[in-house]
Scaffold this motif. Sequence first.
Motif, PDB file in Angstrom:
ATOM      1  N   UNK A   1       0.912  -1.269   0.083  1.00 34.70           N
ATOM      2  CA  UNK A   1      -0.033   0.219   0.128  1.00 34.70           C
ATOM      3  C   UNK A   1       0.934   1.321   0.102  1.00 34.70           C
TER       4      UNK A   1
ATOM      5  N   UNK B   1      -1.326  11.384   1.306  1.00 29.80           N
ATOM      6  CA  UNK B   1      -1.453  11.244   2.643  1.00 29.80           C
ATOM      7  C   UNK B   1      -1.848   9.813   3.259  1.00 29.80           C
ATOM      8  N   UNK B   2      -2.070   8.844   2.252  1.00 32.85           N
ATOM      9  CA  UNK B   2      -2.294   7.341   2.393  1.00 32.85           C
ATOM     10  C   UNK B   2      -0.976   6.736   2.979  1.00 32.85           C
TER      11      UNK B   2
ATOM     12  N   UNK C   1       0.777   7.849   5.096  1.00 27.13           N
ATOM     13  CA  UNK C   1       0.684   7.757   6.703  1.00 27.13           C
ATOM     14  C   UNK C   1       0.060   6.542   7.173  1.00 27.13           C
ATOM     15  N   UNK C   2      -1.038   6.258   6.436  1.00 28.20           N
ATOM     16  CA  UNK C   2      -2.018   5.126   6.997  1.00 28.20           C
ATOM     17  C   UNK C   2      -0.970   3.671   6.889  1.00 28.20           C
TER      18      UNK C   2
ATOM     19  N   UNK D   1       1.347   3.413   9.891  1.00 25.36           N
ATOM     20  CA  UNK D   1       0.763   3.057  10.879  1.00 25.36           C
ATOM     21  C   UNK D   1       0.383   1.378  10.825  1.00 25.36           C
ATOM     22  N   UNK D   2       0.050   1.275   9.520  1.00 27.36           N
ATOM     23  CA  UNK D   2      -0.512  -0.236   9.377  1.00 27.36           C
ATOM     24  C   UNK D   2       0.646  -1.179   9.735  1.00 27.36           C
TER      25      UNK D   2
ATOM     26  N   UNK E   1       2.827   8.851  12.328  1.00 23.64           N
ATOM     27  CA  UNK E   1       1.517   9.470  11.969  1.00 23.64           C
ATOM     28  C   UNK E   1       1.569  10.782  12.399  1.00 23.64           C
TER      29      UNK E   1
ATOM     30  N   UNK F   1      -8.900  -0.346   9.861  1.00 18.79           N
ATOM     31  CA  UNK F   1      -8.071  -0.183   8.483  1.00 18.79           C
ATOM     32  C   UNK F   1      -9.159  -0.490   7.355  1.00 18.79           C
TER      33      UNK F   1
ATOM     34  N   UNK G   1      -5.455   6.861  16.049  1.00 20.36           N
ATOM     35  CA  UNK G   1      -4.782   7.475  17.174  1.00 20.36           C
ATOM     36  C   UNK G   1      -5.767   7.068  18.405  1.00 20.36           C
TER      37      UNK G   1
END
Lengths: 342, 250, 169, 379
Positions: free
Chosen positions: A90, A125-126, A128-129, A132-133, A151, C33, C72
């Motif tokens: 991703x 901006x994806x 960042x996700x 985190x994932x 993040x 998610x 968060x």
Amino acid sequence: MNETLSSMPFLPALLLHAAIPLTIILVYALVAIWAERKVAGFIQDRLGPMRVGGWHGWAQSIADLLKLIQKEDIIPADASRFWFKFAPFMMFAASYAAFAVIPFSSGYIGSMVNIGVFYLLAVTSVLTLSVIMGGWASNNKWSLLGAMRSAAQMVSYEVPTIATVLTVVLVAGSLNLMEITELQSGNDTLGFLPNWLIFQNPFLITAFIMFFISILAESHRVPFDLPESESELVAGYQTEYSGMRWAMFMLAEYADMLLLSLLGATLFFGGWNSPFGDFLAGPFWGFFWFMLKGLVLVFVMMWIRWTLPRYRVDQLMAICWNILIPLSFVNLVLAALWEMIF
Amino acid sequence: MVQAVKNSWATFKSIFTGMGITGRHLVGPTVTLQYPEERATLPKNARARLFVNMDDCIGCTLCAKACPVNCIDIETVPTTADVDLGKTSTGNPKRFWLTRFNIDMAKCMYCDLCVHPCPTNCIYMEQEYEYSEYDRSNLLYKFSQLSPVEVDDVKAKAEAEAIQKQKEKEEKARQKAEEARLKKEQEAAEKARAADDGTGAVPAADAAKAAGTAAPDAADAARVAGTAAKPAPGSPSKQDDTQNPSKGEA
Amino acid sequence: MDLAAILFYVFALVTIGSAAVVVFSRNIVHAAFSLMFTLMGVAALYVLLYADFLAATQLLVYVGGILILILFGVMLTSQGYTLNFREATVNVVPAGLLSVAAAILLIYAFSTGGWVITEVDERTDTVYDLGMMLMTDYLLVFIVAGVLLLVAIIGAIVMSTRLSVNTED
Amino acid sequence: MMELVKTGADNHEMVINMGPQHPSTHGVLRLELVLDGELIKEVRPNIGYLHRCFEKYAEELQDYAKVIPYTDRMDYVSAMNQEHGYVIAIERLLELEVPERVEYARVILVELQRIASHLLGIGAFGLDLGAFSPFLYLFTEREKILDIFEKNSGARLLYNYFAVAGLMRPLQDDFKGDVADFVTSFRPKIKELEDLLSYNRIFVKRTANIGVLPAKVALNYAASGPVLRGSGVAWDLRKNDPYSIYDRFDFDIPVGTGEMGTVGDCWDRYHVRVLEMEQSLRIIEQALEGMPDEGDVMAAIPKRIRPKDGELYVRTESPRGELGYFISSDKSAAPFRIKARAPSFVHLSMLPAISKGALIADVVAIVGSIDIVLGEVDR
């Protein structure tokens, strides 16, 4: 080139469109990783990789890639398997998708959408996700800490990035990167300077400085490399990754670095325009100039990386919220005033 | 506000100073060696690997005693009377066969302590530093110049000589005991004669004392001979080279 | 069926499928998610409707901002993400009734409503039109929304400064 | 998913292991961090991963001289200093006179080693904070010192060069020239370091006002060396309790002044080391002047070292602080008891006190600024 593509049947044209940025990214990543190590080596009075491929170890990255492909794909026992596997892809997909709106030369742009810059920022901006994932799915405390830092950092620094990009958009009057680039052709600022936007408005110089600081943070480079800071968080969100998945993360990181540098080159330094007016212009030379400008920015990023220590996470946030965000908005207003007056 | 501007300016200035320094290094010369192609010349003092010049070794085991990690393992066999091993280059006579002289370089800590006590300067540190091995047992360096057959031969000879010596000793002791017994008998006879005479009481007591001391003497001699003979039959079991007997580690 | 229709069904399926995962997942982070796919699917549907600006906004605001804030919140609140939802909740009967009622209502509205079908208006420059509308017809709404956000920001600052933050920097 | 602390009252605390395999714990140190977010609530150092029974082994070796290579391995970054303290202790036990030339040579070697050790400490500190290049620049200089050591002693890291009342091998003829060359070439590098790292604003931000160790606390914890001097206490055993021939040299004791923040913060501890390198250069220059060109490098010593009954404690100033050897002798060939007082161990004990309330990144800075060597902590 866009004309040739539009005359082709749909599916081959689509594939070709997809393949061109991908090739550029892959070749660039191989060269950039090698170059990063060479720059690091020379800065530190070393030589860097010298063994693979003859001249200055040019094939080192290729050898590394081959090694990484062969490596075992280790997934921690308690990891969240699906998301752990999915995150690197991703991340790469996000940074790859953003290349669609980059005008590589006067003859080639992936997609001529009107909201170019806006699309680019939205897609990145994806990233960042996915960080985190990856960090969360590894089920490692260090990874999670890295992911949380990342993040917070990326969400915060998106604001000054957008504000400075907005300053350029305001001056240029378009969101389309191709149009912004075309606006900057010619060589008549003060009689000799190219018509690059950075020379058009004094507040764009400050905007560029802030933009550069923000993209350093957005692409996790020193002094803002907190998400992966190896001496604190070991490697942050990448700690548990190995082999090809780790390579995907690296690829995405380097692609992101190039993407933001190219964005900076487009917005402030005239994109594919030759610095010498009509001399060495044209689609091919346009590509050359464009990549050169981007790579110079990449080189400066590397240079900074091997010079500076890194900030602490709260200082990083303080720089963003206390300095960059207010200043970039003030700068935006001032730039607008300048445009109104002159 | 003024402070903030000052701070920002100082930050930028220090960043540019730093980048200037790294920039100078970027174009400056490199300091590294490209190792397999270029090699550093080690100073003649450099200590990298232990080496023993066996021609000069006299088997004094001082190095083994000096070693803090017990990585030197020496076994010596005294030479027999018919063999002369000659002298070392420093003029010391060689009196021992060196049936085993092993140095475990995997254990060695390069402290140099074994080099200094050597009377003939035959153990020293070389400058060879590339001797890594895939198999740890290859780091057990065997310096003894004798082949296993020769070792057996030498040991057998030494053993034979030891037995011979022991036999001689035993013979001597037996003779001594015999003499003492004869003397005692003689004295007893004298004493009996004196008793018959009724006059020799004092010398008889003397004789009895002499007989009493002579007997322990003989026993002592026999014991000495026994210990001398003991190590010889025991030594073949110690021949296993790979099992490094670490005797000093208790 | 042309390509746009195929794409529409694909994205619709992705949206609905991931939304189902959001609802039925027992792990709250997995749910979060999955929400990403839902939001992306919706953005893709916007693109198919020639609303590219809206699609990018959807990505930027929802995926890049709100979803991360949700994560968060989930990760930073204690135990939140270790908590597994129980499959059988206590309010299963009222919830079921309510959903059935809502479904009936929706189907009714869908089948009886008079749908006006027009040709797709292939706008090329939505940004310009959007800007014009915001600055003319919907100026008041725009300003009210801006003031609302300003109030929210000031409130957030006031709330966060009450913690003793090291202001020296 | 994640282990939540069961012991604490707040369940949003998190326990995380920093080490034993972590890039910035300087070896095999394990820190148990109790975190609230990134805020440190508690630090529990766990040591012993590098324990080699130095003290017990020294008693078993049956020879005082055999212990010297083992002292090298305590603080392997400053092996010369470790040997120095030990041989001084033996010399005092035996009441031996050390030749003049040896004394000077030892001071030069020990001060060079101090510079080498500080170079490593400073470089690694920069590395902990993310500055990679200064580390390698400093290593280049350190290599020059190690070259001098290798030329004379034969080894680059663990020298075993100091013998009781002498040196194991004679000094090379060009020893003085080599050292003088190094001194002249090293001075500009300190300036470069100051520009590149010490006064870099990011570095200052990361270190100033972090891990403040007030002088009183430092004294209570029996801190010594740069850590104590960083807190503003001018305490240097070379001046306050001179050993060897340190009373003949003129040098200053740099102390932390709080130039960038508070007295006793990480920056002060770091900068004291930088200034100390300058002072070491001064001592070396004076020693080069005073050192006799000819002379023995070994005094006549008894073949078997059997000190008379008694015990003594000798302390010397190692790059990390007060390095003490307590030796109890019972007339035999082996020491009855050896105890080494390792400064790193003492300094590590105050880590929990000064890192409470800091961030993870600050713990890295604090551990780097107290400059521990795990070989010495665990012995």
